[in-house]
Enzyme design. Structure first.
Site, mmCIF file in Angstrom:
data_model
loop_
_atom_site.group_PDB
_atom_site.id
_atom_site.type_symbol
_atom_site.label_atom_id
_atom_site.label_comp_id
_atom_site.label_asym_id
_atom_site.label_seq_id
_atom_site.Cartn_x
_atom_site.Cartn_y
_atom_site.Cartn_z
ATOM 1 C CE1 TYR A 148 1.127 0.149 -1.926
ATOM 2 C CE2 TYR A 148 2.652 1.983 -1.797
ATOM 3 C CZ TYR A 148 1.519 1.329 -1.350
ATOM 4 O OH TYR A 148 0.794 1.847 -0.321
ATOM 5 C CG ASP B 143 -2.338 -2.864 3.443
ATOM 6 O OD1 ASP B 143 -1.773 -2.298 2.488
ATOM 7 O OD2 ASP B 143 -2.072 -2.624 4.640
ATOM 8 C CG HIS C 221 -1.676 1.170 4.065
ATOM 9 N ND1 HIS C 221 -1.211 0.443 3.018
ATOM 10 C CD2 HIS C 221 -1.271 2.438 3.815
ATOM 11 C CE1 HIS C 221 -0.570 1.227 2.163
ATOM 12 N NE2 HIS C 221 -0.583 2.451 2.640
HETATM 13 O O1 173 Z 1 -0.731 5.285 2.468
HETATM 14 C C1 173 Z 1 -0.372 5.874 1.462
HETATM 15 O O2 173 Z 1 -0.603 7.064 1.297
HETATM 16 C C2 173 Z 1 0.335 5.111 0.461
HETATM 17 O O3 173 Z 1 0.742 4.052 0.739
HETATM 18 C C3 173 Z 1 0.513 5.612 -0.892
HETATM 19 C C4 173 Z 1 0.268 4.782 -1.954
HETATM 20 C C5 173 Z 1 0.407 5.245 -3.241
HETATM 21 C C6 173 Z 1 0.771 6.541 -3.470
HETATM 22 C C7 173 Z 1 1.033 7.380 -2.409
HETATM 23 C C8 173 Z 1 0.899 6.914 -1.130
#
Ligand code: 173
Length: 497
Positions: free
Chosen positions: A235, A263, A355
């Site tokens: 991320y 995404d 996702h």
């Molecule tokens: O899909 C999710 O839950 C995910 O990718 C996510 C993103 C940020 C924080 C926690 C989960």
């Protein structure tokens, strides 16, 4: 050394100390910066917060986020008051259900894990893992899309032995699957993603380590066997220095591919998760904590995702190339135009994914996007698939080896599987994941025989009829998988005063 009594005196917004893993931290100034809000910390002000902390944070989250002068040192263990964990009736009933689980021998397929996980997991954890965006149409479509692809098996080929090993980004894998990244692994089991690291080692497959794992990145790399291949899901942080540090650390620890999530500029609305709230409301705690800057009504995921950069853009990819030599793969590509762009910008591949249905509802399934990407990349760039230089992956909705074989026939290098492994370990711990992978191996072996394909290379486009793949049907009212495995509003607690 501090005593529990001293720590207990710092139990307010004005002076807030907490204990995590036997060490005391002064979090007073951090309260309003906590991504999960101040309220949850204040609930443990002056107390041991380890139990609440563990499932949500990697062990090093607190040490790396707090300046050194806020690390107040160890506490004498026997002086700390035990945090009383109230076992609710609901929890008692759940623990009974855990005892009554069918034995692992009775589990025949990956759906079974899901059905049992739903029964035995804490409601909050189930809500977080199983939830998807809005009406969860894409969640179900991800699975349903595979039902629109039919096989054209070949006969009279020698399938005495079948070999379903393959390669991903040049690395050997025992099957054309990988364990894809999913956040908050410890919600389902105290060992979290480490279970997946070990299972991946045992079964010779690749694990993609998530940015938001409950275990720390280093724990998961240290937990791997020598030579075990791991990928990393990224991320992208608004602070690019943080991103650079993470990426270069991953590379220095031997990560073999960087999967940049593209995404999720904002996290989708996962209403099942939102209904649970991240923390149950307790009026006494609320008044003690006062205002909380974080809107916790948004559920677990949104609470901890505020660092993700919605400004990430194509032009940034150059920068990633300048900071790492790892192959770069975009995770979350959803149409051929973007796959083409990814190829043109020198990416090593794309994960065709929505996702797990958790982002844009009515996004199409990865398998459908695969078919159009293969067609357009061939027409416009002369590529054929599977392709060594630009690899296509798919994830979402995969529950059977036949699903994987369909994707491989259409040109995917491999397929990512996420939730089924979480459900497997949430229901049965490490043995569950081992069994899930054994089931997949057995399914590969049998189905490749029945297809007339002794090796993965023998799985070719003419072995499937995908002519109906893009005719969308939304079979909401009668979707058995959904109604047996997922639930609607009945799990929300109705507050009747
Ligand atoms: O899909 C999710 O839950 C995910 O990718 C996510 C993103 C940020 C924080 C926690 C989960």
């Amino acid at each position: 050394m501090l005593s529990g009594k001293e720590v207990a005196q710092h139990s307010s917004r004005e002076s807030c100390w907490i204990i995590v893993h036997g060490k005391v931290y002064d979090v007073t100034e951090f309260l309003d910066d906590h991504p999960g809000g101040s309220r949850i910390i204040l609930k443990y002000a002056g107390k041991d917060a380890t139990q609440e902390y563990d499932p949500i944070h990697p062990p090093d989250a607190i040490t790396s986020n707090l300046p050194a002068d806020k690390h107040l040192g160890p506490v004498q263990p026997d002086t700390v008051e035990k945090v009383e964990v109230k076992i609710t009736d609901e929890e008692k009933a759940r623990l009974e259900r855990v005892e009554q689980r069918p034995s692992l021998d009775e589990i025949l397929n990956l759906h079974d894990f899901e059905a049992i996980a739903k029964e035995v997991m804490p409601v909050k954890a189930w809500a977080y893992y199983s939830s998807a965006a809005d009406d969860e149409i894409t969640l179900r479509e991800n699975h349903a899309a595979y039902h629109r692809i039919w096989f054209r098996p070949r006969i009279l080929r020698d399938v005495t032995t079948v070999d379903f090993s393959s390669t991903i980004l040049g690395h050997k894998t025992s099957m054309p699957i990988y364990i894809t990244a999913t956040a908050l692994g410890k919600l389902g089991h105290p060992d979290g993603e480490l279970i997946l690291t070990r299972a991946a080692a045992k079964h010779g497959i690749v694990q993609m380590i998530p940015t938001l794992a409950s275990c720390s990145f280093d724990e998961l790399v240290d937990g791997a066997k020598p030579g075990q291949v791991q990928f990393f899901q990224l991320y992208v942080n608004k602070d690019r220095e943080v991103t650079k540090r993470i990426v270069q650390h991953a590379e220095s620890r031997g990560i073999k591919g960087l999967f940049i999530t593209v995404d999720a500029p904002q996290l989708g609305r996962r209403e099942k998760d939102m209904r649970q709230k991240f923390e149950a409301e307790d009026p006494a705690e609320v008044s003690k904590a006062g205002n909380d800057k974080v809107d916790r009504s948004q559920g677990a995921a949104r609470a901890i995702s505020s660092f993700i950069d919605p400004g990430l853009k194509w032009a940034d990819l150059k920068w990633f190339k300048s900071i790492t030599k790892m192959p770069l793969i975009l995770k979350g590509v959803q149409c051929w135009e973007d796959a083409l762009e990814a190829y043109d910008q020198g990416m090593a591949g794309a994960v065709l994914s929505n996702h797990g249905g958790r982002q844009l509802d009515f996004a199409r399934s990865g398998i459908e996007i695969l078919a159009e990407c293969v067609q357009h990349l061939k027409e416009k760039r002369g590529l054929t698939f599977p392709n060594e230089k630009f690899q296509l992956f798919v994830d979402g909705g995969v529950r059977r080896a036949t699903d994987v074989l369909k994707a491989v026939a259409l040109g995917a290098t491999a397929v990512g599987i996420g939730r089924p492994f979480l459900y497997a370990y949430s229901a049965y711990g490490p043995n569950g994941v081992d069994k899930a992978l054994q089931i997949l191996r057995d399914e590969f072996e049998m189905n490749m025989r029945l297809l007339g394909a002794p090796t993965i290379k023998d799985i070719v486009p003419s072995m499937v009829d995908a002519s109906n793949l893009s005719s969308h049907m939304v079979a909401v009212p009668d979707d058995k998988l959904f109604s047996s495995n997922y639930e609607g509003i009945q799990h929300a607690v109705l507050k009747i005063k």
